[in-house]
Design a protein around this motif. Structure first.
Motif, mmCIF file in Angstrom:
data_model
loop_
_atom_site.group_PDB
_atom_site.id
_atom_site.type_symbol
_atom_site.label_atom_id
_atom_site.label_comp_id
_atom_site.label_asym_id
_atom_site.label_seq_id
_atom_site.Cartn_x
_atom_site.Cartn_y
_atom_site.Cartn_z
ATOM 1 N N VAL A 124 -74.456 86.226 -15.114
ATOM 2 C CA VAL A 124 -74.878 86.119 -16.513
ATOM 3 C C VAL A 124 -76.339 86.526 -16.668
ATOM 4 O O VAL A 124 -76.703 87.304 -17.559
ATOM 5 N N THR A 125 -77.189 86.023 -15.777
ATOM 6 C CA THR A 125 -78.616 86.314 -15.877
ATOM 7 C C THR A 125 -78.905 87.792 -15.677
ATOM 8 O O THR A 125 -79.707 88.384 -16.411
ATOM 9 N N SER A 151 -79.639 81.674 -21.010
ATOM 10 C CA SER A 151 -79.148 81.818 -19.633
ATOM 11 C C SER A 151 -80.015 81.055 -18.643
ATOM 12 O O SER A 151 -79.538 80.623 -17.586
#
Length: 519
Positions: free
Chosen positions: A382-383, A353
């Motif tokens: 996402v992170t 990521s």
């Protein structure tokens, strides 16, 4: 396991002769009724989960988690992050590498968590172990926040003192509630993941609300910290019985301090304790932070995408919402996986990521036709999801390493190790930004700093052997160590989160339900 899952197990049991005896038409009708009720059941499931936790844990404990994690760390903490980012950039006008150094100093109160833990475990005030420290945390945080709001631009040393005072208030409150969490995690092992999920959910929900409004308030009111006043209220309302042995408090405190120090020394020397502790430190320290360099670039009108204050708040708010998704993913699908396997794949995804930041800085997203505002929100989601999935198992693992009687102190020691890792990450990132000459106006080499950060994240995979190969409900330390210190404070610990006999029976019921699910 929540009540709905229990009901589903009962409904699917092969020994349920009454359902087997139903005609096909009645079975179809029952299935249709359940299908119609499923949306409502899905909506009610979180409330039933909270009701289950409240029934097995003291409701004031749940309220304490909501206040400390939801309001103090989540809501106020989100304001604090946005405020300080813009405060150092726009008010003090310092370089990003220097900001990384200053932010690293915020972790000093968190590094001192073992000291706060010792106070809460062995130094009661007028017969109370928890209430006074919530009051101290609230007063300290409120005074520091009001000074920042009223003084405006001040010398850097004064500003740092006030900002560190705010983090000290949050850290003291965190230690106090974490002692309760660690104790309950030992006594009710089956609920340890649920308690950490509750903490993560409250923190993420509070951050979502805080970030959603922080950009607006920073734009219109300037950098203003939110005083954690509700911690003072918590100190008055949380349930705690007053000790009846006030005359011997000082003598008892000295004895408990000696026992706590011996217990901590004996426990930390165990391989099954120091190895995962070392992994948690290195996994945080090696993932150096380049946040301030990226933040300056985000908001630069020439070199970067020139995001506004409101949009920065939106980015963080969406990230907080993604954190809630990460908590739900862990709670629903990952809490029964072994520690090593879960952390291995989480760290791998964490490294992957990080490459999204590199793509964004090099503006490859524009080559692909993806606008900046859409890509940065996608990257933040996402992170945050992966970070939450990576973080919760490490906290659950920490609770498994705490002996009874000094659970507050020892958990604070483990969190101190994590805070040292975060401090090392900030300062390490600041050094890298300085070496590559990343300044307020020059971001030429920022991509190299991000690349080094990502390589170090992948390098952490080589340390996964330090994590034990055990399930999240297994005991990690010997029973004699686990209970050797229980007499030090449990007999006089008035903060009864749940009756001991009842929790043992409930824990056994939960274990039986989990076993039935696996079979």
């Amino acid at each position: 396991m929540d009540p709905l899952e229990t009901q589903e197990l009962v409904g699917k049991s092969p020994t349920d002769s009454s359902k087997q005896a139903l005609p096909n038409s009645e079975q179809d009708q029952a299935r249709q009724t359940r299908a119609r009720a499923s949306p409502l059941s899905f909506f009610m499931e979180p409330f039933q989960w909270l009701q289950m936790l409240s029934s097995q844990l003291n409701p004031t404990f749940i309220f304490g988690v909501l206040v400390v994690y939801g309001l103090s760390q989540g809501f106020s903490g989100s304001f604090f992050k946005v405020v300080t980012d813009f405060y150092w950039k726009d008010v003090q006008k310092v370089q990003p590498s220097a900001v990384q150094l200053y932010i690293g100093l915020y972790y000093i109160p968190w590094v001192m968590k073992p000291i706060w833990g010792l106070f809460t475990d062995v130094f009661p005030v007028r017969g109370y172990k928890r209430r006074p420290y919530f009051l101290v945390a609230g007063v300290l945080g409120c005074v520091s926040a009001l000074m920042v709001a009223s003084l405006g631009k001040v010398p850097i040393a004064v500003a740092l003192s006030c900002l560190i005072g705010i983090t000290a208030g949050v850290a003291i409150a965190d230690v106090t509630i974490d002692a309760c969490i660690a104790k309950n995690s030992i006594e009710i092992r089956a609920l340890a993941p649920d308690m950490q999920s509750l903490c993560g959910f409250c923190s993420s929900l509070g951050a979502l609300i805080g970030y959603s409004s922080s950009g607006f308030f920073v734009h219109h009111l300037g950098p203003q910290a939110v005083p954690p006043a509700l911690l003072i209220v918590l100190g008055f309302v949380i349930y705690e019985e007053r000790s009846a042995t006030l005359q011997s408090e000082k003598k008892r405190a000295v004895e408990d301090l000696q026992i706590a120090l011996r217990g901590m020394s004996k426990t930390i020397k165990l391989p099954q304790v120091w190895k995962p502790s070392l992994y948690m430190y290195l996994s945080l320290a090696l993932s150096i932070s380049t946040h301030e360099g990226q933040f300056y670039w985000y908001t630069d009108p020439k070199a970067g995408p020139a995001f506004s204050q409101e949009f920065v708040g939106i980015i963080y708010a969406v990230g907080a919402l993604a954190s809630i998704v990460g908590v739900l993913i862990y709670q629903k699908t990952l809490k029964n996986y072994p520690f090593r396997s879960l952390l291995l794949y989480a760290q791998l995804l964490y490294g992957m990521s990080g490459m999204l930041d590199l793509i964004f800085f090099l503006r490859w997203n524009l080559v692909l036709g993806i606008p900046d505002y859409f890509f940065v929100i996608m990257e933040e989601c996402v992170t945050r999801i992966i970070s939450r999935i990576r973080w919760i198992p490490m906290i659950v693992l920490s609770t498994r390493l705490c002996p009874l009687g000094i659970e507050g102190t020892f958990f604070a020691l483990l969190m101190c190790i994590d805070s040292l890792g975060a401090l090392s990450s900030k300062w390490g990132g600041g050094v890298v930004l300085h070496l590559f000459h990343v300044t307020r106006n020059d971001f030429t080499n920022l991509w190299l700093a991000i690349l080094i950060r990502n390589v170090l994240r992948f390098a952490t995979l080589g340390l996964i052997f330090l994590v034990p190969k055990v399930d999240q409900e297994d005991d990690l330390i010997p029973p004699d160590i686990l209970t050797a210190n229980s007499g030090a404070s449990l007999d006089d610990d008035g903060l009864e989160l749940a009756p001991f006999q009842e929790t043992n029976e409930e824990a056994q019921l939960l274990v039986d339900e989990e076993n039935s699910l696996k079979t």
